[in-house]
Design an enzyme around this catalytic site. Sequence first.
Site, PDB file in Angstrom:
ATOM      1  N   ARG A  40       0.890  -1.142   0.077  1.00 56.41           N
ATOM      2  CA  ARG A  40      -0.111   0.099  -0.179  1.00 56.41           C
ATOM      3  C   ARG A  40       1.038   1.166   0.111  1.00 56.41           C
ATOM      4  NH1 ARG A  40      -5.214  -1.536   3.819  1.00 56.41           N
ATOM      5  NH2 ARG A  40      -6.132  -2.796   2.440  1.00 56.41           N
ATOM      6  N   LYS A 211     -21.080 -15.715   1.046  1.00 59.15           N
ATOM      7  CA  LYS A 211     -22.466 -15.372   1.440  1.00 59.15           C
ATOM      8  C   LYS A 211     -23.291 -14.467   0.269  1.00 59.15           C
ATOM      9  CE  LYS A 211     -22.003 -15.495   6.462  1.00 59.15           C
ATOM     10  NZ  LYS A 211     -22.207 -14.761   7.802  1.00 59.15           N
ATOM     11  N   GLY A 364      -9.733  -9.515  -1.599  1.00 61.06           N
ATOM     12  CA  GLY A 364      -8.660 -10.237  -0.982  1.00 61.06           C
ATOM     13  C   GLY A 364      -8.220 -11.432  -1.888  1.00 61.06           C
ATOM     14  N   GLY A 387     -13.822  -3.022   1.096  1.00 62.32           N
ATOM     15  CA  GLY A 387     -15.351  -2.586   1.007  1.00 62.32           C
ATOM     16  C   GLY A 387     -15.628  -1.421   0.293  1.00 62.32           C
TER      17      GLY A 387
END
Length: 407
Positions: A40, A211, A364, A387
């Site tokens: 990052r 999910k 990820g 997110g």
Amino acid sequence: MAKLTIEDLDVKGKKVLMRVDFNVPLKEENGEVEVANDNRIVAALPSIKYVLDNGGRAVVFSHLGRIKSEDDKQKLSMKPVAQRLADLLGQPVTFVPAIEGKELEDAIDGLDDGQVLVFENTRFADVVNGEEVKRESKNDPELGKYWASLGDMFINDAFGTAHRAHASNVGIASNIDQAAAGFLMEKEIKFLGGAVDNPKHPFVAIIGGAKVSDKIEIIQNLLQKADKVIVGGGMAYTFDAAKGHEIGNSLYEADKVELAKKLIEESGDKLVLPVDSIAADKFDNDADTYVAEGDIKDGYMGLDIGPKSVELFKSVLADAQTVVWNGPMGVFEMPNFAKGTLAIGEELAKVTKDNGATTIVGGGDSTAAVQQLGIADQLTHISTGGGASLEYLEGKELPGIASISDK
């Protein structure tokens, strides 16, 4: 792009506030805390170097982890991150162990053109005198105003926090004349935003993960825009249950079966589901397995897409011009159930090369898969936001982007 970008700014002689995403893992070596993975930091270097090379004074800041107590502050200082940035830049970096006050203000005022300063973890503002107050996380108006007062202009290069309205992004941007996107932010807006709003067709979306509830809004949004939406991973078994198949001990969400049934009915052949699975008798890399078509036997669970599903998905991707991929096709962390995910990665590299397709990977596990294959540099874009990329694909407006000045 309709937003102001870093190259629109005249940074020479200016104090340039730069919100980056240096939320990196740390490790302890010989009693010293060091950065464990600097990806990052490396990703933000082009924006930082641009400011320095053009005579700006870079004031760099980020959050690091979650701060809920005074003890957390001891463990999550930006000091080792500033040291790693200095190594990567090949020049000194001033570190100020404060987020406000005279020490910080004097250090910023003392910067010369081409110099860089890192101040302390912005999340330190979330705990005051041992009490959790979330001044940063809840965008305290006075804090955003104060941080904005420390500089002449603002560059937001932290896409990973763009889905949150914090004092260090929205708070500063709303209190300063010029708020621009850094190179990394600009790239995310260009590729993720372009894929969602103006893709080249055929446009194929691949959505994986455990999910349905985590990804349902993405699936619904992309079904309106994509030519095909491929669904894999654990969530596929909720769709299998909706089709009336026996799914053994496979992960599924009983309360989402009716929704899955509705999506299958409404989307027709636009929704592409697995036709077989690698079924295992336990959640273990060395489990007994077989290829299940249709029903899965009692006592077994689906842990990866099967060979026929791999071929089906590859055929859907064959002529794609835009591909967005978020989420694995199976239990990717176990080698025996990573084959479906890796096959998708290989196919993306192929359509990028052969079709000139725009291929975008987020999440990820998907990112880990393309890195494991060594093909990350063969794809168009690897998103840096978890997110944030999910919410962008859902079609939501991200406050960190909305707050950047319009051109």
